[in-house]
Design a protein around this motif. Structure first.
Motif, short mmCIF file in Angstrom:
data_model
loop_
_atom_site.label_atom_id
_atom_site.label_comp_id
_atom_site.label_asym_id
_atom_site.label_seq_id
_atom_site.Cartn_x
_atom_site.Cartn_y
_atom_site.Cartn_z
N UNK A 209 104.84 74.32 69.57
CA UNK A 209 105.60 75.23 68.86
C UNK A 209 106.76 75.57 69.93
N UNK A 210 107.92 75.89 69.25
CA UNK A 210 109.19 76.01 70.10
C UNK A 210 109.66 77.50 70.03
N UNK A 211 110.61 78.03 70.46
CA UNK A 211 110.84 79.41 70.74
C UNK A 211 111.76 79.68 69.34
N UNK A 262 102.67 81.54 69.78
CA UNK A 262 102.95 80.39 70.70
C UNK A 262 103.99 79.83 70.91
N UNK A 263 104.32 79.32 72.16
CA UNK A 263 105.46 78.46 72.46
C UNK A 263 104.93 77.25 73.59
N UNK A 264 105.27 76.01 73.25
CA UNK A 264 104.76 75.15 74.16
C UNK A 264 103.61 74.07 73.56
N UNK A 307 109.23 69.75 78.59
CA UNK A 307 110.18 70.20 79.55
C UNK A 307 111.40 70.76 78.33
N UNK A 308 111.64 69.92 77.40
CA UNK A 308 112.68 70.14 76.50
C UNK A 308 112.30 71.75 75.77
N UNK A 309 111.19 71.99 75.18
CA UNK A 309 111.02 73.04 74.76
C UNK A 309 111.46 74.37 75.81
N UNK A 310 110.74 74.04 76.90
CA UNK A 310 110.81 75.25 78.09
C UNK A 310 112.42 75.44 78.31
N UNK A 311 113.25 74.25 78.11
CA UNK A 311 114.74 74.35 78.27
C UNK A 311 115.42 74.98 77.03
N UNK A 312 114.50 75.52 76.04
CA UNK A 312 115.24 76.00 74.75
C UNK A 312 115.63 75.05 73.82
N UNK A 313 115.18 73.98 73.87
CA UNK A 313 115.44 73.07 72.77
C UNK A 313 114.49 73.17 71.61
N UNK A 314 114.76 72.88 70.20
CA UNK A 314 113.75 73.16 69.11
C UNK A 314 112.92 71.72 69.36
#
Length: 637
Positions: A209-211, A262-264, A307-314
């Protein structure tokens, strides 16, 4: 945005995270404890700092501050599912590469998580999830549920704090044991009860899941092959899951993740009964050990996604864009003896060259190196072998070959057991259930006739330990492996040996070693490559054969003093920590009575009295470290 990642873990997962991080241009920081000072993850990082414990939040945050790390990856285990740790990272200004602390907390208690899942219409196994924890309440609730049932710690995972109870008389002991183990491992002795799904399969769904409100699943992993509720083999796709069942389980997994914001990366675990109905077990709010099988069948790098999701990417893909190709299987290489109750092992690795098995479709993730020591402090898993093929049979064949080509020598391990399991008709036919391996009577492999002859030739090769007087044309030679012994009359002629046994004569020649260190041996005219390690000083040799490792030695002419089977002596089965002491000097004990327990590598092993008597001496105290084989308790009449 972040540029330097501290990996708050060890072993293969630390190496795995660092590999992708470096590929994406991030700098990496390792932390390590004293036993891990020479571990591969330390050398692989750009910077490394010593800490006292992988559970020391303050020390880990201080390491990030001192190195300028601005993000943290928790790996799996240790602090990865501690909501307080995730929040502490955020409070310290770090990007936590994992889900929000609130999501970890929501899924951290198995009982609270099940209540949330019931509210989200995710199917759950019937059980008791209440706050009343006294024995009377739990006994009454167990009677309502019926037997068999599971006693489970509401915190943690990995099979800790879990007991199977078949009848009411077993319940009190199971409650005490599960509570004690949970308090030791997770600091929380709260328990729940759950109806046991017999003959069940363990199947989990990978979710991401993303933010930005998107959540998808990446298919299933079948983790049914387990010992002591800990996974041994994982594969994707599951041999029993249809497309419709995958869609249904995937939808329930996504609903579970969305129910806690959830995110990540996360994994939703289900138990599947004989009718292929699935029930929610728990959610692991982290990357799983077995994530490589999903990477193989999807072609995706899950750490990169983290890593990309943690950096805010979809999310880079929508659900309809996820494609599956082929079949992938992972096996876990544990330093344990499957033929002695999966007892953990420690020692020095004398041979470990996984590159010998790397070929298309094969991947090996490891956190150890040749010459390194494996102690009792951490998990018994040292490596993962993963194979990807066009179908299940193709993957099994590749995986089996890799296990044979890359054995680990120096410490007893489960390599041979894994090959036998891959060959077993119940695994091939997908007839296993989660308790199958614990029910089997396992027979240790025995060396083949050729193994004896090759071991004899290697010990009789160059080296002072086996030198014979000049002018001796032939001589008698004995070789021992375990309790077995073989004898030959040996005649040497240059590099060729003639071994005359009771019934046959064989010709063996050592042709030297290749560039990778394997021996080239000719046995009765047939050449073959052999992996073996000689210890000249002890006249011993370890020989790998079909993923099994056999230890041979030239027996001494003098009898050995042995005290290992003295029923009046209780010795440590492995190196570890004394977890419980139930007796004191002077206590009368009955034969079979528990004396104390030793904890090592997630396993608690009990020492019992080998005879009736009185405790004469107690050589150890609570929480003391002990060496394997150490005398801990002495009994007298």
């Amino acid at each position: 945005m972040f540029s330097k990642i501290l990996v708050a873990n060890r072993g293969e997962i630390a190496c795995r995270v660092m590999r992708t991080a470096r590929n994406l241009g991030y700098r990496t920081v390792a932390v390590y404890t004293e036993p891990d000072a020479q571990s591969p993850h330390v050398a692989q990082a750009d910077e490394a700092l010593a800490i006292h414990s992988y559970l020391d939040i303050a020390a880990i945050l201080d390491a990030a501050r001192r190195t300028g790390a601005d993000a943290l990856h928790p790996g799996y285990g240790f602090l990865s599912e501690w909501p307080d740790f995730a929040q502490a990272c955020v409070d310290a200004g770090l990007v936590f590469i994992g889900p929000p602390a609130a999501s970890i907390a929501a899924m951290g208690s198995k009982s609270a998580a099940k209540q949330r899942m019931l509210a989200a219409a995710v199917p759950c196994v019937p059980g008791y999830l209440g706050a009343q924890q006294d024995e009377a309440t739990l006994t009454a609730e167990a009677a309502k549920l019926g037997y068999p049932l599971l006693v489970k710690a509401v915190a943690g995972g990995g099979g800790r704090g879990m007991r199977v109870v078949h009848q009411p008389a077993e319940l009190a002991g199971a409650l005490a044991g599960a509570r004690r183990e949970a308090e030791s491992a997770f600091g929380d002795g709260t328990l729940m009860l759950e109806r046991l799904i017999t003959q069940g399969r363990h199947i989990e769904i990978q979710v991401f899941a993303d933010a930005h409100g998107h959540c998808i699943h990446l298919g299933e992993r079948d983790c049914t092959a387990q010992r002591r509720r800990q996974k041994v083999i994982e594969e994707s796709p599951s041999p029993v899951v249809s497309a419709a069942m995958r869609a249904a389980m995937g939808a329930d997994a996504v609903a579970a993740a969305q129910a806690v914001g959830y995110v990540g990366a996360g994994t939703v675990e289900f138990i599947v009964d004989a009718e292929l109905k699935h029930y929610f077990l728990e959610m692991n709010t982290r990357l799983q050990v077995e994530h490589p099988v999903t990477e193989c069948v999807t072609g995706l790098d899950l750490v990169e996604w983290q890593l990309r999701i943690a950096a805010g990417e979809p999310l880079p893909l929508a659900q309809q864009d996820v494609q599956f190709q082929g079949h992938a299987i992972e096996v876990r290489l544990y330093v344990e003896n499957p033929y002695e109750g999966f007892r953990p092992q420690t020692g020095q690795i004398t041979w470990w060259r996984p590159e010998l098995a790397l070929r298309p479709g094969v991947r090996i993730d490891a956190g150890v190196a040749e010459g390194g020591e494996v102690g009792p402090h951490y998990d018994a898993m040292v490596a993962k072998f993963i194979a990807h093929g066009r179908d299940r049979e193709d993957a099994i064949r590749r995986l089996r070959a890799a296990l044979v080509d890359a054995p680990l020598l120096g410490i007893v391990n489960n390599g041979s057991f894994l090959v036998d399991l891959l060959d077993h008709q119940d695994f091939r036919a997908a007839r296993l259930h989660t308790a199958s391996l614990d029910e089997w009577a396992l027979l240790a492999p025995q060396p083949a006739p050729a193994d004896w002859l090759i071991a004899a030739a290697l010990l009789l090769g160059e080296g002072p330990a086996t030198a014979r007087p000049a002018g001796v044309a032939s001589f008698d030679f004995a070789l021992q492996q375990g309790e077995q012994r073989r004898h030959w009359r040996v005649t040497a002629s240059g590099a060729q040996l003639r071994l005359q046994g009771p019934e046959q004569v064989h010709q063996v020649s050592l042709l030297g070693q290749d560039a990778e260190g394997r021996w080239r041996v000719a046995l009765d005219g047939v050449q073959r490559s052999v992996i073996a390690v000689r210890d000249e000083s002890k006249r011993r040799l370890e020989l790998a054969s079909a993923a099994a490792v056999f230890s041979f030695h030239e027996p001494s002419a003098f009898p050995e003093a042995r005290d290992l089977n003295n029923p009046a002596h209780a010795r440590a089965p492995v190196a570890g920590l004394v977890a419980q002491v139930l007796v004191a000097v002077g206590d009368a004990v009955a034969e079979g009575q528990p004396l104390l327990s030793v904890e090592a590598m997630k396993m608690e092993m009990w020492l019992t009295a080998g005879r009736a008597g009185r405790v004469k001496a107690l050589h150890v105290g609570l929480r003391e470290s002990v060496a394997a084989g150490a005398l801990l308790v002495e009994l007298e009449d």
